[in-house]
Design a protein around this motif. Structure first.
Motif, PDB file in Angstrom:
ATOM      1  N   GLU A 253      34.830  49.838  44.563  1.00  9.48           N
ATOM      2  CA  GLU A 253      35.644  50.976  44.112  1.00  9.48           C
ATOM      3  C   GLU A 253      37.094  50.513  43.863  1.00  9.48           C
ATOM      4  N   ARG A 254      37.623  49.698  44.790  1.00 12.44           N
ATOM      5  CA  ARG A 254      39.011  49.219  44.626  1.00 12.44           C
ATOM      6  C   ARG A 254      39.160  48.316  43.401  1.00 12.44           C
ATOM      7  N   LEU A 255      38.081  47.613  43.053  1.00 12.86           N
ATOM      8  CA  LEU A 255      38.181  46.616  41.975  1.00 12.86           C
ATOM      9  C   LEU A 255      37.696  47.132  40.624  1.00 12.86           C
ATOM     10  N   LYS A 256      37.290  48.412  40.602  1.00 11.63           N
ATOM     11  CA  LYS A 256      36.543  48.836  39.406  1.00 11.63           C
ATOM     12  C   LYS A 256      37.323  48.742  38.087  1.00 11.63           C
ATOM     13  N   ASP A 257      38.644  48.904  38.144  1.00 14.23           N
ATOM     14  CA  ASP A 257      39.393  48.799  36.883  1.00 14.23           C
ATOM     15  C   ASP A 257      40.122  47.461  36.752  1.00 14.23           C
ATOM     16  N   ASP A 258      39.709  46.494  37.572  1.00 10.52           N
ATOM     17  CA  ASP A 258      40.434  45.232  37.600  1.00 10.52           C
ATOM     18  C   ASP A 258      40.136  44.362  36.380  1.00 10.52           C
ATOM     19  N   LEU A 259      41.203  43.958  35.736  1.00 10.17           N
ATOM     20  CA  LEU A 259      41.012  43.120  34.547  1.00 10.17           C
ATOM     21  C   LEU A 259      41.592  41.732  34.758  1.00 10.17           C
ATOM     22  N   THR A 260      42.151  41.503  35.942  1.00  7.95           N
ATOM     23  CA  THR A 260      42.874  40.246  36.141  1.00  7.95           C
ATOM     24  C   THR A 260      42.041  39.191  36.867  1.00  7.95           C
ATOM     25  N   ARG A 261      41.000  39.605  37.581  1.00 10.65           N
ATOM     26  CA  ARG A 261      40.253  38.617  38.371  1.00 10.65           C
ATOM     27  C   ARG A 261      39.126  38.004  37.533  1.00 10.65           C
ATOM     28  N   PRO A 262      39.275  36.733  37.193  1.00 11.00           N
ATOM     29  CA  PRO A 262      38.340  36.108  36.259  1.00 11.00           C
ATOM     30  C   PRO A 262      36.896  36.112  36.740  1.00 11.00           C
ATOM     31  N   LEU A 263      36.708  36.056  38.072  1.00 11.84           N
ATOM     32  CA  LEU A 263      35.335  35.964  38.560  1.00 11.84           C
ATOM     33  C   LEU A 263      34.582  37.288  38.477  1.00 11.84           C
ATOM     34  N   LEU A 264      35.293  38.356  38.144  1.00 15.88           N
ATOM     35  CA  LEU A 264      34.618  39.656  38.036  1.00 15.88           C
ATOM     36  C   LEU A 264      34.249  39.981  36.593  1.00 15.88           C
ATOM     37  N   LYS A 265      34.781  39.147  35.693  1.00  9.90           N
ATOM     38  CA  LYS A 265      34.575  39.390  34.268  1.00  9.90           C
ATOM     39  C   LYS A 265      33.081  39.314  33.908  1.00  9.90           C
ATOM     40  N   ASN A 266      32.619  40.327  33.223  1.00  8.07           N
ATOM     41  CA  ASN A 266      31.216  40.380  32.761  1.00  8.07           C
ATOM     42  C   ASN A 266      30.182  40.300  33.881  1.00  8.07           C
ATOM     43  N   LYS A 267      30.572  40.685  35.082  1.00 14.45           N
ATOM     44  CA  LYS A 267      29.607  40.624  36.197  1.00 14.45           C
ATOM     45  C   LYS A 267      29.076  42.024  36.498  1.00 14.45           C
ATOM     46  N   SER A 268      27.791  42.099  36.822  1.00 16.78           N
ATOM     47  CA  SER A 268      27.226  43.382  37.223  1.00 16.78           C
ATOM     48  C   SER A 268      27.553  43.613  38.701  1.00 16.78           C
ATOM     49  N   VAL A 269      27.390  44.878  39.134  1.00 19.41           N
ATOM     50  CA  VAL A 269      27.616  45.209  40.542  1.00 19.41           C
ATOM     51  C   VAL A 269      26.713  44.343  41.420  1.00 19.41           C
ATOM     52  N   GLU A 270      25.488  44.172  41.007  1.00 20.58           N
ATOM     53  CA  GLU A 270      24.548  43.364  41.792  1.00 20.58           C
ATOM     54  C   GLU A 270      25.024  41.922  41.931  1.00 20.58           C
ATOM     55  N   GLU A 271      25.543  41.373  40.849  1.00 23.58           N
ATOM     56  CA  GLU A 271      26.021  39.977  40.893  1.00 23.58           C
ATOM     57  C   GLU A 271      27.241  39.842  41.816  1.00 23.58           C
ATOM     58  N   ILE A 272      28.098  40.859  41.783  1.00 26.80           N
ATOM     59  CA  ILE A 272      29.291  40.785  42.649  1.00 26.80           C
ATOM     60  C   ILE A 272      28.876  40.898  44.121  1.00 26.80           C
ATOM     61  N   LYS A 273      27.934  41.799  44.379  1.00 25.39           N
ATOM     62  CA  LYS A 273      27.441  41.956  45.760  1.00 25.39           C
ATOM     63  C   LYS A 273      26.784  40.662  46.236  1.00 25.39           C
ATOM     64  N   ASP A 274      26.086  40.021  45.324  1.00 27.84           N
ATOM     65  CA  ASP A 274      25.410  38.780  45.640  1.00 27.84           C
ATOM     66  C   ASP A 274      26.421  37.679  46.002  1.00 27.84           C
ATOM     67  N   MET A 275      27.511  37.652  45.229  1.00 29.54           N
ATOM     68  CA  MET A 275      28.573  36.673  45.500  1.00 29.54           C
ATOM     69  C   MET A 275      29.134  36.917  46.907  1.00 29.54           C
ATOM     70  N   TYR A 276      29.331  38.186  47.241  1.00 26.68           N
ATOM     71  CA  TYR A 276      29.854  38.548  48.560  1.00 26.68           C
ATOM     72  C   TYR A 276      28.886  38.103  49.662  1.00 26.68           C
ATOM     73  N   GLU A 277      27.603  38.398  49.482  1.00 26.12           N
ATOM     74  CA  GLU A 277      26.591  38.029  50.488  1.00 26.12           C
ATOM     75  C   GLU A 277      26.577  36.513  50.721  1.00 26.12           C
ATOM     76  N   LYS A 278      26.722  35.760  49.635  1.00 28.81           N
ATOM     77  CA  LYS A 278      26.693  34.296  49.758  1.00 28.81           C
ATOM     78  C   LYS A 278      27.914  33.786  50.506  1.00 28.81           C
ATOM     79  N   ARG A 279      29.040  34.463  50.288  1.00 31.94           N
ATOM     80  CA  ARG A 279      30.273  33.999  50.935  1.00 31.94           C
ATOM     81  C   ARG A 279      30.392  34.444  52.394  1.00 31.94           C
ATOM     82  N   LEU A 280      29.731  35.543  52.718  1.00 33.19           N
ATOM     83  CA  LEU A 280      29.915  36.135  54.050  1.00 33.19           C
ATOM     84  C   LEU A 280      29.817  35.121  55.201  1.00 33.19           C
ATOM     85  N   PRO A 281      28.769  34.288  55.250  1.00 30.13           N
ATOM     86  CA  PRO A 281      28.697  33.329  56.370  1.00 30.13           C
ATOM     87  C   PRO A 281      29.877  32.358  56.397  1.00 30.13           C
TER      88      PRO A 281
END
Ligand code: S3P
Length: 166
Positions: A110-138
């Motif tokens: 929700e906080r990032l939904k209008d973000d245009l500055t973070r390159p890693l969010l560009k063209n990513k689906s919600v699922e892909e972003i969640k996946d990135m988070y899950e991988k980084r969590l440990p």
């Protein structure tokens, strides 16, 4: 209050930069942001740097910046991917108190939904972003001295919580 530096780590949108500023005011310690440092040194916004040189070059420079920070106790706010390199995780563990700002995916999305500055969010689906988070969590958990969930906290509350644990 610890005499060591305090490093804030966590995913994009967890509140690292905002909480770091308040922590700086409350503690009187200088605040250093690795993303800001990066842009000062490279002279290019991170978004453009990614486009021009790619993620790997960014990670190398980001590491250089982290490893050469001042020894003066400071509040250090980091880019969300700082924990990806093992060298950085080792450095963090050895250098000070490391606070993982955890955040529920629905809140950071929700906080990032209008973000245009973070390159890693560009063209990513919600699922892909969640996946990135899950991988980084440990990796965040492995690097942290302790964790604070910022999902339901104001910036002020999160900063107070960190100070009470120092
Ligand atoms: C990144 C997070 C960004 C910035 C860069 C890469 C990441 O910092 O370092 O866009 O890999 O998570 P913030 O976490 O401050 O947005």
């Amino acid at each position: 209050m610890t005499k060591k530096s305090i490093y804030l780590i966590g995913f994009m949108g967890a509140g690292k930069t905002s909480i770091g500023k308040v922590l700086g005011e409350k503690s009187g310690l200088p605040v250093i942001d690795t993303d800001e440092r990066f842009e000062e040194y490279s002279g290019v916004p991170i978004k453009n740097y990614f486009e021009q040189f790619g993620e790997e070059r960014f990670r190398e420079k980001e590491t250089e910046i982290l490893l050469n920070l001042t020894d003066t106790p400071s509040i250090i706010t980091t880019g969300g991917g700082i924990i990806l390199k093992e060298k950085n995780r080792k450095f963090l563990k050895e250098s000070g108190r490391v606070v993982f700002l955890e955040c529920k995916p629905e809140v950071f999305l929700e906080r990032l939904k209008d973000d245009l500055t973070r390159p890693l969010l560009k063209n990513k689906s919600v699922e892909e972003i969640k996946d990135m988070y899950e991988k980084r969590l440990p990796l965040y958990l492995d690097s942290a001295s302790f964790t604070i969930d910022t999902s339901d906290l104001t910036i002020e509350e999160a900063a107070e919580k960190i100070i009470s644990r120092m």
